[in-house]
Design an enzyme around this catalytic site. Structure first.
Site, PDB file in Angstrom:
ATOM      1  N   GLU A   1       9.917 -40.330 -30.598  1.00 56.60           N
ATOM      2  CA  GLU A   1       9.827 -39.277 -29.762  1.00 56.60           C
ATOM      3  C   GLU A   1       8.981 -38.046 -30.325  1.00 56.60           C
ATOM      4  O   GLU A   1       9.863 -37.208 -31.572  1.00 56.60           O
ATOM      5  CB  GLU A   1      10.792 -38.484 -29.199  1.00 56.60           C
ATOM      6  CG  GLU A   1      11.376 -38.941 -27.935  1.00 56.60           C
ATOM      7  CD  GLU A   1      10.897 -39.367 -26.196  1.00 56.60           C
ATOM      8  OE1 GLU A   1       9.681 -38.651 -26.313  1.00 56.60           O
ATOM      9  OE2 GLU A   1      11.293 -40.512 -26.147  1.00 56.60           O
TER      10      GLU A   1
ATOM     11  N   ARG B   1      18.790 -35.491 -13.345  1.00 60.59           N
ATOM     12  CA  ARG B   1      18.069 -36.348 -12.797  1.00 60.59           C
ATOM     13  C   ARG B   1      19.737 -36.782 -12.044  1.00 60.59           C
ATOM     14  O   ARG B   1      19.646 -37.583 -10.919  1.00 60.59           O
ATOM     15  CB  ARG B   1      17.008 -36.815 -12.941  1.00 60.59           C
ATOM     16  CG  ARG B   1      16.535 -37.557 -11.952  1.00 60.59           C
ATOM     17  CD  ARG B   1      15.386 -38.205 -12.101  1.00 60.59           C
ATOM     18  NE  ARG B   1      15.089 -39.381 -13.163  1.00 60.59           N
ATOM     19  CZ  ARG B   1      15.950 -41.124 -12.671  1.00 60.59           C
ATOM     20  NH1 ARG B   1      16.545 -40.916 -11.619  1.00 60.59           N
ATOM     21  NH2 ARG B   1      16.256 -41.870 -14.120  1.00 60.59           N
TER      22      ARG B   1
ATOM     23  N   CYS C   1      19.866 -37.675 -23.830  1.00 57.22           N
ATOM     24  CA  CYS C   1      18.924 -37.536 -25.464  1.00 57.22           C
ATOM     25  C   CYS C   1      18.261 -36.813 -25.920  1.00 57.22           C
ATOM     26  O   CYS C   1      18.315 -36.550 -27.565  1.00 57.22           O
ATOM     27  CB  CYS C   1      17.968 -39.332 -24.802  1.00 57.22           C
ATOM     28  SG  CYS C   1      18.632 -40.752 -24.769  1.00 57.22           S
TER      29      CYS C   1
ATOM     30  N   HIS D   1      13.135 -43.916 -28.067  1.00 54.60           N
ATOM     31  CA  HIS D   1      13.565 -44.727 -26.722  1.00 54.60           C
ATOM     32  C   HIS D   1      12.853 -45.930 -27.010  1.00 54.60           C
ATOM     33  O   HIS D   1      12.226 -46.402 -27.478  1.00 54.60           O
ATOM     34  CB  HIS D   1      12.755 -43.974 -25.532  1.00 54.60           C
ATOM     35  CG  HIS D   1      13.975 -42.529 -25.592  1.00 54.60           C
ATOM     36  ND1 HIS D   1      13.652 -41.591 -24.756  1.00 54.60           N
ATOM     37  CD2 HIS D   1      15.082 -43.043 -24.866  1.00 54.60           C
ATOM     38  CE1 HIS D   1      14.366 -40.516 -24.486  1.00 54.60           C
ATOM     39  NE2 HIS D   1      15.177 -41.468 -24.227  1.00 54.60           N
TER      40      HIS D   1
HETATM   41  N1  PCA Z   1      18.952 -42.556 -22.501  1.00 50.41           N
HETATM   42  C1  PCA Z   1      19.324 -41.741 -21.449  1.00 50.41           C
HETATM   43  C2  PCA Z   1      20.652 -41.090 -22.659  1.00 50.41           C
HETATM   44  C3  PCA Z   1      21.198 -42.176 -22.903  1.00 50.41           C
HETATM   45  C4  PCA Z   1      20.852 -42.906 -22.828  1.00 50.41           C
HETATM   46  O1  PCA Z   1      20.748 -44.465 -23.897  1.00 50.41           O
HETATM   47  C5  PCA Z   1      18.136 -40.497 -21.750  1.00 50.41           C
HETATM   48  O2  PCA Z   1      17.278 -41.242 -22.133  1.00 50.41           O
HETATM   49  O3  PCA Z   1      18.563 -39.385 -21.980  1.00 50.41           O
END
Ligand code: PCA
Length: 218
Positions: free
Chosen positions: A83, A93, A146, A170
């Site tokens: 990111e 969501r 996140c 991610h």
């Molecule tokens: N993914 C979620 C929150 C926790 C995770 O592992 C996100 O992308 O916000």
């Protein structure tokens, strides 16, 4: 930099009704490993808007890390997805693990609109690809927990220890998760783990990021 300061890697507990989260599996596997002279310390964060901030503050106070890499699951991503920034916006969501679903709130009232990753993301992506691990850049960490965690780490570090670099990665689904949802991309845990180790090594070794185009057209 003091070599005794550890590398902090965080994951998340499962959420959204899922039984697993690759980010949690990875931090469990990495905990206590050494990267050169630095120890890796880890934590599994709650997927809970109201509880995660104090956990972040406690981790930074306890470990005074030399670097922070936060990990989370993003179902639908097909590669290790770095990111570029976090925004000062929460718009959930789905409900979090406490049943809360905040909509159109700030992560931090009066905080800056966004924070950018301070790890050398382009050098990291190039290193991963050179090792045969699919990786890329992402322009949005979403507006869920996140993004909140990335924003809060970046904000706290900018205020307290601006030389300490941080980023958010991610992850795709695990193969077993993808098997429950036809068509979902996935990556083996061993590949993700190798990718995270390489990410940390590259982040420590590279001072200035590559100057290469990594942008997108709308
Ligand atoms: N993914 C979620 C929150 C926790 C995770 O592992 C996100 O992308 O916000």
């Amino acid at each position: 930099m003091n070599d005794a300061r550890p590398l902090l890697v965080t994951g998340f507990e499962p959420f959204g009704g899922d039984g697993a989260n690759p980010a949690q599996d990875i931090v469990r596997a990495l905990d206590g490993e050494w990267l050169g002279k630095r120890r890796i310390v880890t934590a599994t964060l709650p997927v809970a808007f109201a509880r995660v901030g104090p956990v972040i503050d406690a981790l930074l106070a306890e470990h005074d890390p030399a670097l922070v890499l936060a990990l989370g699951l993003a179902a639908g991503r097909s590669e290790l997805s770095f990111e570029r920034g976090a925004i000062n916006l929460v718009d959930a969501r789905i409900a979090d693990n406490d049943g809360a679903q905040p909509i159109d709130e700030a992560v931090l009232a009066h905080g800056p609109p966004a924070h950018f990753a301070t790890l050398p993301l382009k050098a990291i992506v190039a290193a991963l690809r050179a090792h045969g691990i699919p990786a890329g850049l992402s322009l949005s960490a979403g507006s869920y927990v996140c993004n909140q965690v990335f924003y809060l780490f970046a904000q706290r570090l900018a205020q307290r220890t601006p030389a300490v670099r941080c980023g958010f990665l991610h992850l795709p689904c695990l193969p077993a998760q993808a098997a429950q949802h036809a068509g979902q991309p996935s990556m083996a845990l061993a590949t993700m783990l190798e990718g995270v180790r390489l990410t940390l090594a590259c982040a420590l070794a590279v001072e200035h990021d590559l100057r290469a185009s990594g942008g997108t057209l709308a």
